[in-house]
Design an enzyme around this catalytic site. Structure first.
Site, mmCIF file in Angstrom:
data_model
loop_
_atom_site.group_PDB
_atom_site.id
_atom_site.type_symbol
_atom_site.label_atom_id
_atom_site.label_comp_id
_atom_site.label_asym_id
_atom_site.label_seq_id
_atom_site.Cartn_x
_atom_site.Cartn_y
_atom_site.Cartn_z
ATOM 1 C CD GLU A 1 -44.375 -9.030 -5.564
ATOM 2 O OE1 GLU A 1 -43.768 -9.422 -6.311
ATOM 3 O OE2 GLU A 1 -45.685 -8.897 -5.953
ATOM 4 C CG ASP B 1 -54.409 -11.571 0.237
ATOM 5 O OD1 ASP B 1 -53.541 -11.351 -0.562
ATOM 6 O OD2 ASP B 1 -55.537 -11.821 0.090
ATOM 7 C CG ASN C 1 -49.371 -15.831 -3.573
ATOM 8 O OD1 ASN C 1 -49.883 -15.490 -2.590
ATOM 9 N ND2 ASN C 1 -49.193 -14.486 -4.490
ATOM 10 C CG ASP D 1 -39.581 -6.908 -4.835
ATOM 11 O OD1 ASP D 1 -38.681 -7.215 -4.155
ATOM 12 O OD2 ASP D 1 -39.888 -7.126 -5.900
#
Length: 519
Positions: free
Chosen positions: A434, A408, A399, A391
């Site tokens: 993620e 994104d 974010n 990940d």
């Protein structure tokens, strides 16, 4: 004069017999003839008309002649509208029940008028025997309804003739003999009736019944030589040309025989001058390759993609044999059905069902399905298989700092970088958020570790550039290998997940393996 009348009666009787033959022939083969019931009624009405006229001419008294005149009028008035209906049906059209019924109103009134003429004289003003004739011949003065009936009959014949003439240029040459026969069957009686009304016929005899001998002979010739009634070419051609699907007709040597309008829209370059040439030669000229589908067998159903007006289109190709009466294959029918929109929708549904909407790689559900298949295959072939879970480190911070749009883009960037280092046999999917997962067939734990380390290094060295800002991305990896038959995909992913969290506990941006001896 008597010899002339006898010859005339013989010809009219012959005409009646020929029409009766056509009627019986069609009746016994009605299952094979489109619109057979119309042709049966049409020829039956002509048989009644001509037989009645012939027997009336052979009668000796006025009363006998008037009786047989009524008999002939049972058939004659309805023959014209029946002929019109037959020609309309031949051209592939059809009248409503109300319109069809309306065509027989005047004939029905005519039969009534002729039968009851002695009471009102609206059809014949006067009927008598010619005095200067060596044989009995009935003479008459026409009444008001005779004019109405004559105009109606003439109109039916004229309309039928014009309908057929209008179809001439739309009819293929191979069917024009049939069409010409039908045109003649309407034009000849119309012209003869017109000549009769002008009083130009010998002895005042009606020439229409005798000319029915000619038209009946033409019908018989057309049935035997060009299979009239067996097929209705104009109607079939109308259907053929109006089909939305492109249709190619080949002969037994795979040469082009025919094609419809829809195919011309698909392939504007195709020309009628190509008829007779092998399909592969035509396709090579038009598309630069031979026809890409194996069309020489029955029941084929496959998809064909090609570029049309700069867009990719998809057509379903279906093939079937064309048989003759002896059930021998004499050609191939190829149908091209436009399924571009259907395939586009199917592809969209497939994308939604199998692929992650953001990254376009496999989603979790599809990975689990294909991962089990790879695991079973590895066991069957006694080959190793490993799995990687990884990940993006501190993804929440990305974010919160840059916004979800950049988050994104970070996910998309990671997938883009990884794809450059993964081979086609490796199964790559977004496992959730993620987090990502990779199945590595035929790879040992060490091989999988090396692969994960390569990805980690690549992600570290290729940061994300967003609006002039550099966003560093690192990832933590966990690796597990299938070691026993008791391992399941779920247990292996749990092992990889434990190794992933081991990487996080060691400060992230590292690779850990689920094994006793850590690499």
């Amino acid at each position: 004069m008597e010899a002339h009348i006898n010859s005339y009666i013989t010809l009219v009787t012959t005409s009646a017999v020929l029409n009766l033959f056509l009627c019986m022939y069609t009746f016994f083969r009605r299952a094979h003839f489109p619109s057979a019931h119309l042709f049966i009624l049409y020829t039956a009405s002509l048989s009644v008309y001509t037989f009645g006229y012939a027997i009336g001419l052979a009668s000796n008294t006025l009363e006998q002649m008037k009786f047989w005149n009524i008999i002939q009028y049972i058939g004659m008035p309805v023959s014209a509208p029946l002929g019109l209906l037959l020609m309309i049906r031949y051209t592939g059209k059809k009248l409503s029940k109300l319109q069809t019924s309306a065509l027989f109103i005047i004939p029905a009134i005519t039969v009534f008028m002729v039968t009851t003429n002695d009471w009102h004289h609206l059809y014949y003003k006067r009927v008598w025997l010619l005095e200067d004739s060596t044989v009995p011949i009935m003479a008459l003065d026409i009444g008001q309804w005779y004019v109405v009936h004559g105009a109606f009959t003439f109109s039916c014949l004229l309309c039928a003739g014009l309908i057929l003439i209008g179809q001439w240029r739309h009819t293929k040459k191979m069917y024009r003999r049939q069409l010409l026969t039908l045109i003649a069957s309407q034009i000849i009686p119309m012209v003869a009736a017109f000549v009769y009304l002008l009083g130009l016929t010998p002895f005042g005899l009606d020439p229409v019944p005798i000319l029915m001998c000619v038209t009946s002979t033409m019908y018989i010739w057309a049935i035997l030589s060009s299979r009239l009634l067996t097929i209705v070419p104009i109607a079939k051609e109308s259907i053929f040309e109006s089909m939305r699907e492109g249709v190619i007709v080949l002969d037994s040597s795979y040469r082009l025989v025919d094609f419809n309008r829809s195919l011309r829209l698909l392939l504007p370059e195709i020309q009628t001058t190509m008829v007779g040439r092998p399909l592969n030669d035509i396709w090579l000229e038009l598309a630069g390759e031979t026809f890409p589908v194996e069309y020489g067998r029955e029941g084929l159903q496959t998809d064909l993609y090609w570029q049309f007006n700069g867009e990719t289109v998809c057509y379903q190709v279906r093939t079937s044999y064309v048989y003759n009466k002896s059930s021998e294959a004499v050609g191939i029918l190829i149908m091209l059905i436009d399924i571009t929109e259907q395939r586009f929708l199917e592809e969209q549904l497939k994308q939604l069902a199998y692929f992650d909407g953001l990254t376009k790689i496999y989603n979790r559900t599809q990975f689990l399905y294909k991962g089990r298949e790879l695991l079973s295959e590895a066991r069957l072939n006694l080959q190793p298989i490993s799995f990687i879970l990884f990940d993006i480190d501190h993804f929440k911070r990305i974010n919160d700092t840059y916004g979800h749009d950049v988050g994104d883009q970070a996910i998309i960037h990671v997938v883009s970088v990884c794809n450059r280092y993964l081979s086609s046999e490796m199964l790559f999917a977004r496992y959730g958020g993620e987090e990502f997962v990779i199945a590595l067939p035929n790879m040992t734990l060490q091989d999988a570790h090396d692969q994960a380390e390569q990805l980690r290094t690549a992600l570290l060295s290729e940061p994300l550039e967003v609006e002039g800002k550099t966003v560093s991305l690192t990832s933590s990896f966990g690796v597990a290998q299938c070691d026993s038959d008791s391992d399941t995909l779920e247990s292996l992913l749990r092992d990889a997940d434990h190794a992933l969290y081991e990487s996080k506990r060691h400060g992230r941006n590292t690779v850990s393996v689920h094994a006793v001896n850590v690499v």
